[in-house]
Motif scaffolding. Structure first.
Motif, PDB file in Angstrom:
ATOM      1  N   GLU A  99       0.803  -1.220   0.000  1.00 30.20           N
ATOM      2  CA  GLU A  99       0.000   0.000   0.000  1.00 30.20           C
ATOM      3  C   GLU A  99       0.839   1.275   0.000  1.00 30.20           C
ATOM      4  O   GLU A  99       0.289   2.367  -0.066  1.00 30.20           O
ATOM      5  CB  GLU A  99      -0.938   0.004   1.211  1.00 30.20           C
ATOM      6  N   LEU A 100       2.157   1.139   0.102  1.00 29.22           N
ATOM      7  CA  LEU A 100       3.010   2.325   0.084  1.00 29.22           C
ATOM      8  C   LEU A 100       2.866   3.064  -1.229  1.00 29.22           C
ATOM      9  O   LEU A 100       2.827   2.464  -2.292  1.00 29.22           O
ATOM     10  CB  LEU A 100       4.482   1.933   0.246  1.00 29.22           C
ATOM     11  N   ASP A 101       2.829   4.370  -1.148  1.00 28.14           N
ATOM     12  CA  ASP A 101       2.758   5.201  -2.349  1.00 28.14           C
ATOM     13  C   ASP A 101       4.185   5.526  -2.787  1.00 28.14           C
ATOM     14  O   ASP A 101       4.642   6.658  -2.692  1.00 28.14           O
ATOM     15  CB  ASP A 101       1.966   6.477  -2.053  1.00 28.14           C
ATOM     16  N   ASP A 102       4.920   4.504  -3.197  1.00 29.60           N
ATOM     17  CA  ASP A 102       6.306   4.648  -3.629  1.00 29.60           C
ATOM     18  C   ASP A 102       6.547   3.680  -4.775  1.00 29.60           C
ATOM     19  O   ASP A 102       6.687   2.483  -4.560  1.00 29.60           O
ATOM     20  CB  ASP A 102       7.244   4.346  -2.466  1.00 29.60           C
ATOM     21  N   PRO A 103       6.580   4.178  -6.007  1.00 33.66           N
ATOM     22  CA  PRO A 103       6.744   3.274  -7.149  1.00 33.66           C
ATOM     23  C   PRO A 103       8.111   2.606  -7.195  1.00 33.66           C
ATOM     24  O   PRO A 103       8.310   1.663  -7.950  1.00 33.66           O
ATOM     25  CB  PRO A 103       6.533   4.187  -8.356  1.00 33.66           C
ATOM     26  N   GLY A 104       9.064   3.055  -6.384  1.00 35.34           N
ATOM     27  CA  GLY A 104      10.387   2.450  -6.384  1.00 35.34           C
ATOM     28  C   GLY A 104      10.595   1.421  -5.294  1.00 35.34           C
ATOM     29  O   GLY A 104      11.713   0.992  -5.050  1.00 35.34           O
ATOM     30  N   ARG A 105       9.535   1.018  -4.633  1.00 39.84           N
ATOM     31  CA  ARG A 105       9.720   0.053  -3.538  1.00 39.84           C
ATOM     32  C   ARG A 105      10.161  -1.294  -4.103  1.00 39.84           C
ATOM     33  O   ARG A 105       9.781  -1.679  -5.200  1.00 39.84           O
ATOM     34  CB  ARG A 105       8.465  -0.052  -2.697  1.00 39.84           C
ATOM     35  N   VAL A 106      10.969  -1.978  -3.316  1.00 40.85           N
ATOM     36  CA  VAL A 106      11.534  -3.259  -3.726  1.00 40.85           C
ATOM     37  C   VAL A 106      11.294  -4.255  -2.603  1.00 40.85           C
ATOM     38  O   VAL A 106      11.551  -3.958  -1.438  1.00 40.85           O
ATOM     39  CB  VAL A 106      13.059  -3.141  -3.990  1.00 40.85           C
TER      40      VAL A 106
END
Length: 180
Positions: A99-106
């Motif tokens: 659900e994080l609003d971070d398109p770079g999450r890994v």
């Protein structure tokens, strides 16, 4: 009368033994307290010890089939979630991570060797996480980073250095934005 004397002697021996054990435990506790006090201030064991470490060199393949290496993760701040496919709390944190609003999450998922059924149940928890890397057991990336507990969530700076670490998203300071 001889039974009474034997009982008193036995009771005295048990009391002395109890006192010796109590003093040994107190000595051990005092030693442990001294070692804790000798640790550098502001640092604790566990995930806090990961702060300052750099992302090691690695080559992996994402679940989408794309090659992923250290250089692919540099250049922007990221949130790296390290999960074990066999860990129950990891499922809850993986759903929050998705659900994080971070398109770079890994996401890095370990403990996947020979556990395809567990993996099939775990990966959907990560939702539309752009990059999901699978590692056998505590694989080379998690091992070289020094991750020893699951889940572990790391905030990386643009250079791949760990700037925050925690076992839950709530332990990472802002900006952690959750999609509405």
């Amino acid at each position: 009368m001889p039974f009474l004397v034997a009982a008193v002697v036995l009771l005295a021996v048990l009391c002395l033994l109890n006192m010796m054990i109590t003093f040994a435990v107190l000595r051990r506790l005092r030693s442990h307290e001294e070692r804790l006090a000798a640790r550098p201030a502001g640092r604790s064991s566990g995930v806090d010890a990961l702060v300052g470490r750099e992302l090691p060199e690695f080559d992996a393949t994402s679940t989408a089939g794309a090659a992923v290496s250290r250089s692919d993760l540099l250049g922007r701040a990221r949130v790296l979630g390290v999960f074990s496919a066999t860990c129950e709390p990891c499922h809850e944190q993986a759903r929050a991570f998705a659900e994080l609003d971070d398109p770079g999450r890994v996401a890095l998922v370990t403990d996947v060797r020979g556990r395809e059924d567990v993996l099939r149940r775990f990966v959907p928890d990560l939702g539309d996480t752009p990059t999901i890397i699978l590692e056998p057991d505590s694989g080379p990336l998690a091992g070289e980073l020094g991750v020893s507990t699951f889940p572990t969530l790391l905030r990386l700076d643009e250079d791949g250095r760990v700037v925050q670490a925690g076992n839950a998203l709530s332990q990472l300071a802002s900006p952690v934005h959750v999609r509405a």
